[in-house]
Design a protein around this motif. Structure first.
Motif, PDB file in Angstrom:
ATOM      1  N   UNK A   1       0.829  -1.208   0.000  1.00 44.22           N
ATOM      2  CA  UNK A   1       0.000   0.000   0.000  1.00 44.22           C
ATOM      3  C   UNK A   1       0.863   1.258   0.000  1.00 44.22           C
ATOM      4  N   UNK A   2       1.878   1.300   0.864  1.00 47.95           N
ATOM      5  CA  UNK A   2       2.737   2.486   0.939  1.00 47.95           C
ATOM      6  C   UNK A   2       3.540   2.659  -0.342  1.00 47.95           C
TER       7      UNK A   2
ATOM      8  N   UNK B   1       9.678   4.091   1.158  1.00 46.70           N
ATOM      9  CA  UNK B   1       8.681   4.410   2.181  1.00 46.70           C
ATOM     10  C   UNK B   1       7.931   3.151   2.608  1.00 46.70           C
ATOM     11  N   UNK B   2       7.693   2.249   1.663  1.00 48.68           N
ATOM     12  CA  UNK B   2       7.002   1.002   1.974  1.00 48.68           C
ATOM     13  C   UNK B   2       7.765   0.146   2.957  1.00 48.68           C
TER      14      UNK B   2
ATOM     15  N   UNK C   1       1.945   6.942   7.029  1.00 46.47           N
ATOM     16  CA  UNK C   1       2.339   8.340   6.870  1.00 46.47           C
ATOM     17  C   UNK C   1       3.708   8.605   7.487  1.00 46.47           C
ATOM     18  N   UNK C   2       4.004   7.950   8.608  1.00 45.35           N
ATOM     19  CA  UNK C   2       5.341   8.100   9.198  1.00 45.35           C
ATOM     20  C   UNK C   2       6.397   7.503   8.280  1.00 45.35           C
ATOM     21  N   UNK C   3       6.073   6.384   7.644  1.00 45.46           N
ATOM     22  CA  UNK C   3       6.999   5.793   6.684  1.00 45.46           C
ATOM     23  C   UNK C   3       7.287   6.737   5.534  1.00 45.46           C
ATOM     24  N   UNK C   4       6.243   7.408   5.048  1.00 43.51           N
ATOM     25  CA  UNK C   4       6.430   8.396   3.973  1.00 43.51           C
ATOM     26  C   UNK C   4       7.281   9.556   4.468  1.00 43.51           C
ATOM     27  N   UNK C   5       6.983  10.032   5.692  1.00 45.58           N
ATOM     28  CA  UNK C   5       7.728  11.160   6.246  1.00 45.58           C
ATOM     29  C   UNK C   5       9.189  10.831   6.486  1.00 45.58           C
TER      30      UNK C   5
END
Length: 709
Positions: A143-144, A152-153, A426-430
């Motif tokens: 998903x990420x 990010x995933x 969202x933390x993974x993306x950040x």
């Protein structure tokens, strides 16, 4: 050693021969595998410390039904009428549960046995949630990756593997619907994002299958079927609605609705209940939107505007009239109490005490957010920023998911479970975006030094090193925090308690299983046991005895009757117990050991629920308080409280006990007072059994005197 060295050298040579893309794929697979294994392993603390045992209350019902399904087959399971529950009403199991959890477990059990891997149903249930948490890790990566990229995933997958907000409901032994529901939810979202990005009927159909699995597993599917329509509406309002969205939503809604209606417990709710009307209305809007687009392409601008205004007014009148008629005639069911309590946190407390009495339905404290999420509290806004910075259809979805889940998690502590996955994403993306940016600065700086060029801005290297170091520190502390919380807070089965003595040694309290074993071995098979509803599932699963109420809480009137008996004097309670054919009464008491989750601390909820019906209107909560409005069990306590059935069952013979050095007899270690009513005898009950540490007390109801003698 030389052989191993040569083998290692060959492997290194083979890796060196791989192309860059293959090496990258190998590293990704390795990281994902480690995250999945870690996700499974970190949830095993309770098994290692105690044993392979089911936790809490609801999981015992799930285990009992799974065992029945595995032994008797699906047809018998679907038509099972359980006469051990809700005496004298009984319960139709097949039509009152979400069967996805049980069916999946039974399937795993039969597959393993087909391969001659001998395993008990109980062990399948114990390790079920850790197994699906590993699957959730993989789905989170997918998903990420669709939302940003594989970097990010990988970060998001590693984070969700150990986040306490998810672990709290997925440790080994926590055999509840949430253990599978988070996987189903994220899989559905993953398929939805794929469908939105491609406009493919295939991915939309896969999304509907994921939704069907979610519906079959957890009642929280209502959140999902409202979130996706909100996403479509936002895309419409922002001018992003396209043919891709139309194909994706129309396919998903039609197939998903038809499939969800195959679950007996759901039935026609998707087309009749208010909770599903947003999805239905959005589906209608999609058809209107597509029809309007078709007309715009076929008509001139002036004719189109005239026709559009008239059609819009006509459609509003027709749909408004239909909605009003259906609402008045009851064809569209109103919102449920639990749904109202999400919109208005005070609704349940003021109107439905049975919902408000559940601890996991209480509002979430600020400290709980940090306790369950740690660094996500700070990185969640960063992830939102990067999603807004690169706004796409998929990113709009995750933004909506994040914002709505924050609200619902604040209203009800149980829904922290829904917030945890999106926080990890969202933390993974950040984290990935920040590290990618500043790691590039470090690489650029090294190249500039080789080429003897000046930095693009002062102290560029120092800033990059500081940010990367800070993020590394965050991730290290996150790992330690998650491990500590999992070990200390979420890995203690409530069925077996442990405490440390003054000398540091551990003492085990196994009173609950001791009591249920006594019930199973020393009472008639048709004995009826009255207890508060919290313990119903455990009594039927472990003692195999008939109970009056259990954790399903579907019949407030029946539960109220039990509450009235507990809150009344012995003579009035005896009338209720005779009316319900009660043979034994079971209570939990922690005054001797200091166990705070006992029936005295739950007693005010029994009073509130007991007084919430017509038959119990004489029971007033204020009668159980002192004149100063305090709930006390000492000499200052209310006379009505000191003489009610619950008080007498908990404190019978307790006045003779010395619990602490320097304290008088009858000193309650939970309330920290000397009880007020010590010297009393039971008239209609007789003590049948009290466990070793007095945590469970069982009383037998005396029979009526034989007047012929």
């Amino acid at each position: 050693m030389s052989f191993l060295g040569s083998l290692g050298g060959k492997n290194a040579f083979l890796v060196g021969k791989m192309s860059y893309e293959k090496q990258e794929t190998l590293i990704k697979l390795l990281i994902l595998s480690i995250a999945a294994v870690l996700s499974f392993a970190t949830r095993l603390f309770s098994v290692l410390r105690f044993e392979s045992v089911i936790h809490e209350f609801d999981p015992y019902f799930n285990y009992r039904t799974t065992r029945f399904l595995a032994e008797e087959g699906f047809y018998s399971f679907h038509n099972w009428f359980d006469d051990r529950a809700w005496y004298p009403l009984g319960r139709i199991i097949g039509g009152t549960i979400y069967p996805g959890l049980m069916v999946t477990s039974a399937f795993i059990y039969h597959v393993l046995n087909w391969f001659h891997i001998t395993i008990e149903v109980r062990n399948v249930c114990v390790f079920f949630a850790p197994l699906f948490s590993s699957c959730t890790t993989l789905v989170t990566y997918g998903l990420t990756k669709e939302l940003k990229d594989s970097k990010a995933g990988l970060v998001a997958a590693a984070m969700i593997a150990i986040v306490p907000g998810y672990i709290s409901r997925s440790v080994a032994g926590s055999y509840d619907n949430e253990g599978i529901a988070i996987f189903c939810m994220l899989f559905t979202y993953y398929m939805w994002i794929k469908a939105v990005k491609t406009g493919s009927v295939y991915w939309a159909a896969m999304c509907s299958l994921g939704y069907f699995y979610m519906v079959s597993s957890w009642g929280g599917y209502v959140f999902l079927i409202n979130l996706i329509p909100i996403h479509v509406l936002v895309l419409m309002v922002t001018g992003r609605f396209s043919h891709r969205i139309y194909i994706a939503y129309s396919t998903m809604y039609c197939l998903g609705t038809i499939l969800s209606m195959q679950i007996s417990f759901v039935g026609f709710q998707p087309v009749q209940s208010s909770e599903h009307m947003a999805a239905f209305g959005t589906f209608g809007l999609c058809q209107i939107y597509a029809f309007v687009d078709y007309l715009r392409s076929q008509l001139s601008k002036d004719y189109f505007q005239i026709l559009f205004k008239n059609l819009a007014i006509l459609a509003l009148i027709i749909f408004g009239t239909i909605a009003i008629i259906l609402g008045i005639t009851g064809k569209i069911a109103p919102w449920t109490g639990r749904f109202y309590s999400l919109l208005d946190p005070s609704y349940a407390k003021n109107n439905i005490p049975i919902i408000a009495s559940v601890s996991e339905h209480q509002p979430t404290t600020w400290s709980s957010f940090y306790f369950d999420l740690q660094m996500h509290v700070f990185m969640f806004p960063a992830g939102l920023y990067f999603c807004f910075k690169h706004l796409t259809d998929a990113n709009i979805f995750i933004i909506i998911y994040g914002v709505t889940s924050i609200y619902f998690a604040g209203v009800m502590v149980r829904l922290m479970l829904v917030l945890a996955p999106v926080c990890c994403i969202l933390s993974g993306i950040g984290v990935s975006s920040i590290l990618s940016t500043f790691m590039k600065n470090l690489e650029t700086t090294r190249k500039e030094k080789r080429n003897k060029r000046q930095d693009t801005y002062p102290v560029k290297t120092e800033v990059a090193i500081s940010v990367v170091g800070m993020m590394t520190l965050f991730l290290i502390t996150y790992t330690f925090h998650c491990t500590w919380v999992t070990s200390e807070a979420y890995s203690s089965p409530s069925i077996v308690l442990a405490a440390k003595q003054y000398d540091g040694s551990k003492i085990i309290f196994d009173d609950f299983r001791e009591a249920y074993y006594w019930l199973r071995e020393n009472t008639p098979e048709d004995a009826k046991v009255m207890s508060w509803w919290d313990y119903g599932y455990q009594i039927t699963a472990m003692a195999n005895r008939t109970i009056l109420v259990d954790n399903n809480t579907w019949n407030n009137t029946h539960i109220s009757r039990v509450g009235q008996a507990m809150a009344s004097t012995e003579d009035k309670a005896y009338e209720i117990m005779r009316e319900l054919d009660v043979d034994y009464v079971l209570v939990w008491f922690g005054g001797l050991t200091g166990y705070a989750s006992d029936d005295i601390n739950k007693f005010l909820w029994m009073v509130r629920i007991g007084g919430s019906t017509e038959k119990g209107k004489h029971i007033k909560e204020e009668d159980y308080y002192t004149k100063t409005g305090e709930f006390r069990v000492d000499k200052e306590g209310s006379p009505i409280l000191l003489n009610c059935l619950m008080y007498k069952m908990c404190y019978y013979r307790f006045g003779e006990m010395y619990t602490e050095q320097g304290k008088p007899s009858g000193y309650d270690r939970v309330r920290n007072v000397e009880i007020g009513n010590k010297d009393f005898q039971l008239d209609v009950l007789e003590e049948a059994y009290t466990t070793e540490h007095w945590l469970v007390r069982i009383y037998k109801v005396k029979k009526l005197d034989n007047r012929g003698l």
